[in-house]
Design an enzyme around this catalytic site. Structure first.
Site, PDB file in Angstrom:
ATOM      1  CG  HIS A   1      -1.549  -1.298   1.348  1.00 16.23           C
ATOM      2  ND1 HIS A   1      -2.304  -1.497   2.590  1.00 16.23           N
ATOM      3  CD2 HIS A   1      -1.894  -2.015   0.572  1.00 16.23           C
ATOM      4  CE1 HIS A   1      -2.753  -2.785   2.614  1.00 16.23           C
ATOM      5  NE2 HIS A   1      -2.442  -3.175   1.268  1.00 16.23           N
TER       6      HIS A   1
ATOM      7  CB  CYS B   1      -4.897   0.756 -17.342  1.00 11.98           C
ATOM      8  SG  CYS B   1      -5.594  -0.579 -16.536  1.00 11.98           S
TER       9      CYS B   1
HETATM   10  C1  PEP Z   1      -3.121  -3.978 -13.458  1.00 13.78           C
HETATM   11  O1  PEP Z   1      -3.275  -5.165 -12.838  1.00 13.78           O
HETATM   12  O2  PEP Z   1      -2.598  -4.043 -14.490  1.00 13.78           O
HETATM   13  C2  PEP Z   1      -3.908  -3.009 -13.091  1.00 13.78           C
HETATM   14  C3  PEP Z   1      -3.755  -1.742 -13.679  1.00 13.78           C
HETATM   15  O3  PEP Z   1      -4.152  -3.127 -11.674  1.00 13.78           O
HETATM   16  P1  PEP Z   1      -3.374  -3.188 -10.349  1.00 13.78           P
HETATM   17  O4  PEP Z   1      -1.831  -2.659 -10.619  1.00 13.78           O
HETATM   18  O5  PEP Z   1      -4.199  -2.019  -9.563  1.00 13.78           O
HETATM   19  O6  PEP Z   1      -3.705  -4.654  -9.879  1.00 13.78           O
END
Ligand code: PEP
Ligand code: MG
Length: 747
Positions: free
Chosen positions: A364, A677
């Site tokens: 976190h 993303c």
């Molecule tokens: C991912 O898994 O690429 C994502 C964007 O989500 P997080 O990094 O928050 O798991």
């Protein structure tokens, strides 16, 4: 323990204190101390060995061995009996040293005539500083009382060393907290920063290791422990109505604070001559040493509680460590063993950088540091024992390197690097309002990832088209209790206000695995990345998801709204989530709330299974966003948080790119809007490859938009696609080498 030994050890410590008070050079002090100890313990020899560097011990003072050997005799860590005490941190007590396994005879010291050997480590809070040894001709085993006395003396020596009492002679000690030190950790957030150390938990300096008047130290300790117990009781009371788990943890904490054994041991130490502070620290050192050895998680937690209690007790005793912002150094760089997300957020953007001894890339705190765009280095082992408040420090978030008290040459090179970095950033400002249009005419939509209100100003500054991923879990992670619906609605409304009509993709709560809400019971036992998380929790326990959806609808106040569900692994999960949306909408309507003017409900593609979902899924879903961080870890079966495997597989690996391209093709058939993303979207080389295989929407950290745009604008994506294909045809494992060769030929 006999009273006689108590007074003997008190006498010895008293003499040590007198020796310290005298105006003497470091070496002179060390010599006096060995003489005092040998005299008090009735041994022919007393020697002090100190670390010269991490691997080498040096004889720094002796009574009884050849004086010529001082600063000449050295041994490696683990070598001989002294080296073994240093390596293991354990006492060696033997009547016949020469016959012991590993005994090393050092001719220059003349020690062969000594038979008995007692060696104790000189250490402070788990930090090894050296070894204190006494030896005798007679074959005797030292008594528990004698061992105890020598350990207490060793501890006082460690405190003295910490205070710089031996400075001036023998480099081994003189350079404590002054030398420049390089730490190699791991990168958790890129960027480079120069500043001054700001210790999250400032080390308490014990200036009086020896009690002047044991009676008054006894009283001081008793009062401090009472105050500590009162504080812990108050903490417990404050959390009585809260989460049961947290309450249980605090109860265990209180039990420790009330432990009679703990207090008794400290009282015994005082009666032997230690000050109250030194007695607390002695217990703390032992807890730390045990912590390194025990595997049992429960025990480790308790030892860590004891460590924390000792810190509190020391702060009460010394009045040190009460932080105030007024004391912030210029450009503070936070140095800590570890830190929670809420604490890090409290420091906020005041910080120029963060260095942690522990931490992980998915923790976190890392998420918060990323959101705040603060360079973060994790796994910088032992930095909290080396760094002092105000020390000059340079953090290289890209390389995961930290320079503490750097020398001028290193500092100059580092400053050049920062200047280059800043210059590059300036260049990106010119591109802010220009499109990310490739030289072959393809336009890529660049969006930013966010998770805090503090991120929103970057929407305008970076030139992002919108927020492609708003991670909503941060508002949950930084609290001690479940946020209220009205609170969330307010925050989401402020996000939409700040976006001023730009699209914001709100991802519903993605917890579980590494992101644990202390106040929400998930399941017992380990819950790894493949466990119960994200939409799985959302659907199995829909209360929180419903509350969040309502908060989002109310925040929209009739404006268009985009919501995305994380970690959808099969069509049914998307359908079930969508049903929840419909139900929540119907309820909102009945309650008379305005509904969003337009509602898009998307899914994150983070598991390979979803790439093979039926065509109907691609038709029904409003949009898809590839969570490359998770998708890549599941594709290669390589944990994104495991340092030994997380960099093992290349994103530009032919198999992975082909897999991603197939998703692009499937989306093209059904005209399903698609974006990417994960972190890779923000890496310029990876980003242009994603664009070359057909991605038209990317979402990344705001700071990456400039570098990515800059590269997109000078690359011919059609030609790059050819290069990728050629590498594929040649059977290469990764396209990276060819891609890099090609990119060098572009502008
Ligand atoms: C991912 O898994 O690429 C994502 C964007 O989500 P997080 O990094 O928050 O798991
Ligand atoms: Mg993810």
């Amino acid at each position: 323990m006999t009273e006689q030994t108590d007074s003997e050890s008190r006498k010895l410590l008293g003499r040590l204190r007198d020796a310290m008070a005298r105006d003497a050079e470091g070496q002179e002090r060390l010599d006096q101390i060995t003489k005092l100890i040998a005299g008090s313990m009735g041994t022919e020899v007393c020697s002090i060995y100190l670390f010269r560097d991490e691997e080498t011990l040096e004889l720094c003072a002796t009574q009884g061995l050849n004086v010529e050997a001082v600063h000449q005799t050295r041994m490696r860590l683990g070598e001989g009996l002294v080296g073994r005490v240093a390596r293991t941190g354990k006492v060696i007590n033997t009547p016949e040293a020469p016959s012991m396994r590993g005994f090393r005879y050092m001719r220059e010291t003349g020690e062969e005539i000594y038979s008995s050997f007692l060696g104790v480590p000189i250490q402070r809070l788990g930090e090894k500083l050296g070894v204190l040894v006494v030896q005798s001709k007679s074959k005797r085993e030292y008594s528990p009382d004698e061992i105890y006395a020598l350990e207490v003396v060793a501890m006082v020596l460690a405190e003295m060393a910490e205070l710089g009492a031996f400075q001036g002679e023998g480099e081994a000690l003189s350079a404590r907290h002054q030398k420049s030190v390089l730490f190699r950790g791991a990168s958790a957030q890129e960027g480079a920063a120069e500043g001054h150390v700001w210790l999250h938990e400032p080390r308490v300096v014990v200036t009086n290791p020896i009690a002047e008047d044991p009676h008054s130290d006894f009283l001081r300790l008793t009062e401090a422990v009472e105050k500590l117990r009162f504080d812990v009781d108050q903490m417990l009371e404050a959390s009585a109505d809260g989460d049961k788990e947290q309450f249980k943890v605090l109860e265990a904490y209180r039990m420790l604070a009330n432990s009679k054994g703990w207090l008794r041991r400290m009282q015994e130490d005082i009666s032997r001559g230690l000050s109250a502070e030194a007695a607390v620290e002695k217990e703390q050192s032992q807890a730390r040493a045990r912590m390194e050895q025990v595997q049992d998680l429960y025990l480790r937690e308790r030892l860590s509680d004891l460590d924390d209690l000792s810190n509190r007790l020391l702060r009460i005793l010394t009045g040190q460590g009460v932080k105030s912002e007024a004391e912030y150094p210029q450009r503070p760089i936070l140095v800590a063993r570890n830190i929670g997300p809420a604490e890090l957020l409290e420091y906020g953007r005041n910080l120029a950088g963060v260095v942690l001894e522990q931490g992980s890339v998915g923790s976190h705190a890392t998420i918060v540091a990323r959101a705040l765009a603060i360079p973060l280095v994790i796994h910088a082992e032992r930095i909290t024992t080396e760094a002092l408040n105000g020390d000059q420090i340079m953090v290289d978030g890209e390389q995961g390197i930290v320079h503490l008290r750097p020398d001028e040459a290193v500092a100059a090179a580092f400053r050049d690097k920062i200047a280059m970095y800043e210059k590059a950033q300036e260049r990106y400002v010119f591109l802010r309002d220009k499109p990310a249009k490739s030289s072959c005419g393809k336009v890529i939509s660049l969006n930013m990832n966010a998770g805090l209100m503090a991120d929103l100003p970057s929407l305008a500054n970076s030139g992002a088209e919108g927020v492609g991923l708003f991670r909503t879990e941060l508002q949950f992670l930084v609290r001690n209790q479940m946020p209220k619906r009205t609170e969330l609605a307010e925050i989401y409304a402020r996000v939409l206000d700040a976006a001023m009509g730009k699209r914001v993709v709100f991802r519903t709560l993605d917890i579980g695995s590494d992101k644990v809400l202390t106040y929400m019971k998930t399941n017992d036992g380990p819950n790894p990345a493949l466990g119960w998380r994200a939409i799985r929790i959302g659907l199995d326990k829909p209360g929180v998801m419903r509350m969040q959806l309502q908060a989002l609808f109310r925040a929209a106040k009739g404006r268009p709204l985009t919501v995305m569900f994380p970690f959808v692994a099969q069509f049914d999960e998307y359908r079930a989530a969508r049903k929840e949306v419909d139900k929540a909408l119907a309820r909102e309507k009945i309650l008379g709330h305005v509904l969003p003017e337009k509602l898009e409900i998307g899914a994150m593609l983070e598991t390979p299974s979803l790439a093979y979902a039926p065509q109907k899924f691609f038709e029904e879903v409003d949009f898809l966003s590839i969570g490359g961080n998770d998708l890549k870890q599941f594709f290669f079966a390589a944990d994104r948080e495991n340092e030994s495997v997380r960099r093992r597989y290349d994103t530009l690996n032919v198999s992975f790119l082909t897999f991603l391209e197939n998703i692009v093709k499937r989306c093209a058939i059904t005209s399903t809007p698609l974006s990417f993303c994960g972190e890779d979207a923000g890496r310029p080389v990876e980003a242009v490859c994603l664009a070359a295989i057909g991605f038209r929407v990317l979402s990344m950290r705001a700071a990456s938009i400039g570098p990515v745009k800059s590269l997109v604008r000078c690359v011919n994506l059609d030609n790059l696609y050819e290069v990728i294909n050629e590498a594929r045809d040649r059977g290469e494992q990764s396209t990276r080498v060819r891609v890099m060769e090609f990119l060098r030929t572009q502008n």
